[in-house]
Design an enzyme around this catalytic site. Structure first.
Site, PDB file in Angstrom:
ATOM      1  N   HIS A 165      44.007  40.583  39.709  1.00  0.00           N
ATOM      2  CA  HIS A 165      43.917  39.315  40.441  1.00  0.00           C
ATOM      3  C   HIS A 165      45.048  38.379  40.043  1.00  0.00           C
ATOM      4  O   HIS A 165      45.587  37.652  40.883  1.00  0.00           O
ATOM      5  CB  HIS A 165      42.557  38.655  40.184  1.00  0.00           C
ATOM      6  CG  HIS A 165      42.213  37.584  41.155  1.00  0.00           C
ATOM      7  ND1 HIS A 165      42.306  36.244  40.864  1.00  0.00           N
ATOM      8  CD2 HIS A 165      41.779  37.655  42.453  1.00  0.00           C
ATOM      9  CE1 HIS A 165      41.935  35.533  41.909  1.00  0.00           C
ATOM     10  NE2 HIS A 165      41.608  36.356  42.887  1.00  0.00           N
ATOM     11  N   CYS A 166      45.420  38.406  38.778  1.00  0.00           N
ATOM     12  CA  CYS A 166      46.453  37.492  38.265  1.00  0.00           C
ATOM     13  C   CYS A 166      47.847  37.794  38.803  1.00  0.00           C
ATOM     14  O   CYS A 166      48.692  36.892  38.857  1.00  0.00           O
ATOM     15  CB  CYS A 166      46.509  37.559  36.745  1.00  0.00           C
ATOM     16  SG  CYS A 166      44.950  37.211  35.915  1.00  0.00           S
ATOM     17  N   ILE A 167      48.104  39.029  39.189  1.00  0.00           N
ATOM     18  CA  ILE A 167      49.465  39.393  39.625  1.00  0.00           C
ATOM     19  C   ILE A 167      49.602  39.395  41.144  1.00  0.00           C
ATOM     20  O   ILE A 167      50.659  39.750  41.665  1.00  0.00           O
ATOM     21  CB  ILE A 167      49.909  40.752  39.047  1.00  0.00           C
ATOM     22  CG1 ILE A 167      49.073  41.907  39.605  1.00  0.00           C
ATOM     23  CG2 ILE A 167      49.871  40.726  37.527  1.00  0.00           C
ATOM     24  CD1 ILE A 167      49.619  43.289  39.248  1.00  0.00           C
TER      25      ILE A 167
END
Length: 367
Positions: A355-357
Site C-alpha cells: 500500500h505504501c508504494i
C-alpha cells in the site's frame, strides 16, 4: 507544475473516494536509496516489479524513476508500464504522491499534502525531502489535474476513508511532535475534513508498534469496502502491538458511519514478530542524517498494508506461518476480488509495504 488553486476540496464539492472505487490507474516510484534498500536496491527492485506486474495486468500503471535508474527499471518492468522521469528522495508514492479527490460530475483534483519525511527535524527519516515534497505536483501535472496545496503536514498513508464521508486517522501520526502537534486536534480535524471532503473523522489512538512512519493508519487497518474494516491483530496478548490493536478495536466498535450504521471489523493475523537480519542490515549504505537500520530491528509487518486494484487485492506475503490465513480471511471478506499474494519482505525492510508504494488515481475527468 499542476495549477495550484485556492479554496478546499470540501468547499468545492469534492471528496476523497474509497480505494475500492474504480481507478483510472496507479502510480509508483522506483527504489534507489541505499540506506533504505539493501544491496543497491536490487532485491527491492524485484519486489517492486512483482507488484507492478500484478497491477498493470488489470489497470494502467505509471512508474516515476530517476534518470540514473531508468534503464534498470525498464529492464525489470513489463512493457505496458509507463515510465516517466521523476526525481524523489525515496520510493513511497502513497505518502508523497497526491490524494486525488472527485466530485459528483466526474471532476478530479489533486490534494498536495505538505511533506517533511515523516516528522522533519524532530523524527523525520532523512534530512532532505525537497524532491519528495515536489512529487505530488509533478503527478498532478502529468495527470492534467488542478491541485490544492494543503498546509497540514500529512501523508497519504496516514488517511483511509470509506468513500461515504468517514476518514480514519491516528492521533499518533497526525498529532506527532514533528507534524501538527502545535495545531491541536480540533484544527487538524478541520483541515482534514476540508481537504478530504469528510463529514467525520474516526481517530484511532496509535498505529503499529515500531512503525517508523509514526503510526500510519494504513499499516494498522484497511477499509476495502464502505462498511468494512480489516484490522491488524496479534494473537499474543503480550505482544506490544496487542494493546494498540485493542485500543483501535474499541474505537471501531463504538464508531458509526455517516448513516449511523456500525462498521464490520474483521481481524487480520499479524505476521511475526519479524526482525531485520544481520545479512539484510549489512547490505545497507548508511547516509548522513538518515534513519539507522540495524540487525534485530523489529519490522512493522502488517497484512492490512494491501492494495486494491481492479478486481484484485494485492497482499504482502510476509510470514509462512500466517500468510495463508491472512489470504483466506481477505478472500472471504472480499469475495468479488482475486487475492494475489506477493513476496514483500524486501519492501517491509524499507519501512512499509504494498500500500505504501502505490497510489491510485480514481476514475473521473481531471479539472
Amino acid at each position: 507544475m499542476g495549477e495550484v488553486i485556492s479554496g478546499t476540496p470540501a468547499a468545492d464539492g469534492y471528496r476523497m473516494p474509497g480505494e475500492f472505487e474504480s481507478h483510472a490507474g496507479t502510480w509508483m516510484l522506483w527504489p534507489e536509496r541505499g540506506d533504505t534498500w539493501r544491496e543497491g536496491a536490487g532485491p527491492a527492485e524485484e519486489a517492486f516489479a512483482a507488484v507492478a506486474a500484478a497491477i498493470v495486468e488489470v489497470e494502467p500503471l505509471t512508474v516515476g524513476v530517476s534518470p540514473r535508474r531508468a534503464d534498470r527499471a525498464r529492464a525489470c518492468l513489463p512493457a505496458a508500464v509507463r515510465l516517466v522521469e521523476l526525481d524523489s528522495n525515496d520510493a513511497w508514492m502513497r505518502d508523497v504522491g497526491p490524494t486525488v479527490v472527485v466530485d459528483g460530475a466526474g471532476g478530479r483534483r489533486a490534494v498536495d499534502w505538505t511533506f517533511n519525511a515523516w516528522g522533519g527535524d524532530v523524527h523525520g527519516l532523512y534530512p532532505d525531502w525537497q524532491a519528495d515534497d515536489a512529487v505530488a505536483a509533478a503527478v498532478a501535472d502529468r495527470e492534467g489535474m488542478q491541485r490544492y496545496r494543503s498546509p497540514l503536514i500529512q501523508e497519504g498513508g496516514g488517511v483511509h476513508c470509506d468513500g461515504s464521508g468517514t476518514v480514519f486517522v491516528t492521533e499518533e501520526c497526525v498529532l506527532s511532535a514533528g507534524r501538527n502537534a502545535a495545531l491541536g486536534r480540533a484544527r487538524c480535524e478541520e483541515l482534514l475534513k476540508a481537504y478530504t471532503g469528510a463529514e467525520q473523522l474516526i481517530w484511532l489512538p496509535r498505529g503499529v508498534f515500531e512503525d517508523e512512519t509514526t503510526g500510519h493508519v494504513d499499516n494498522l487497518l484497511h477499509v476495502p469496502a464502505p462498511d468494512l474494516v480489516l484490522l491488524n491483530w496479534p494473537d499474543d496478548p503480550w505482544d506490544p502491538q496487542h494493546v494498540r490493536s485493542a485500543e483501535a478495536l474499541a474505537v471501531l466498535e463504538a464508531a458509526r458511519d455517516t448513516d449511523g450504521n456500525p462498521f464490520r471489523v474483521v481481524k487480520l493475523p499479524m505476521p511475526g514478530p519479524l526482525h531485520m537480519t544481520e545479512t539484510e542490515a549489512e547490505g545497507l549504505v548508511p547516509a548522513p542524517g538518515g534513519k539507522p537500520r540495524a540487525a534485530g530491528d523489529r519490522l512493522a509487518g502488517s497484512y492490512a498494508n494491501f492494495y486494491l486494484v481492479e478486481g484484485r487485492v494485492l497482499v504482502p506475503m510476509l510470514d509462512p506461518r500466517t500468510d495463508e490465513e491472512a489470504c483466506r480471511i481477505i478472500a472471504e471478506a472480499l469475495p468479488d476480488r482475486d487475492v494475489v499474494g506477493i513476496p514483500a519482505r524486501e519492501i517491509l525492510l524499507g519501512g512499509g509495504n504494498i500500500h505504501c508504494i502505490t497510489q491510485q488515481i480514481p476514475a473521473g475527468n481531471p479539472q
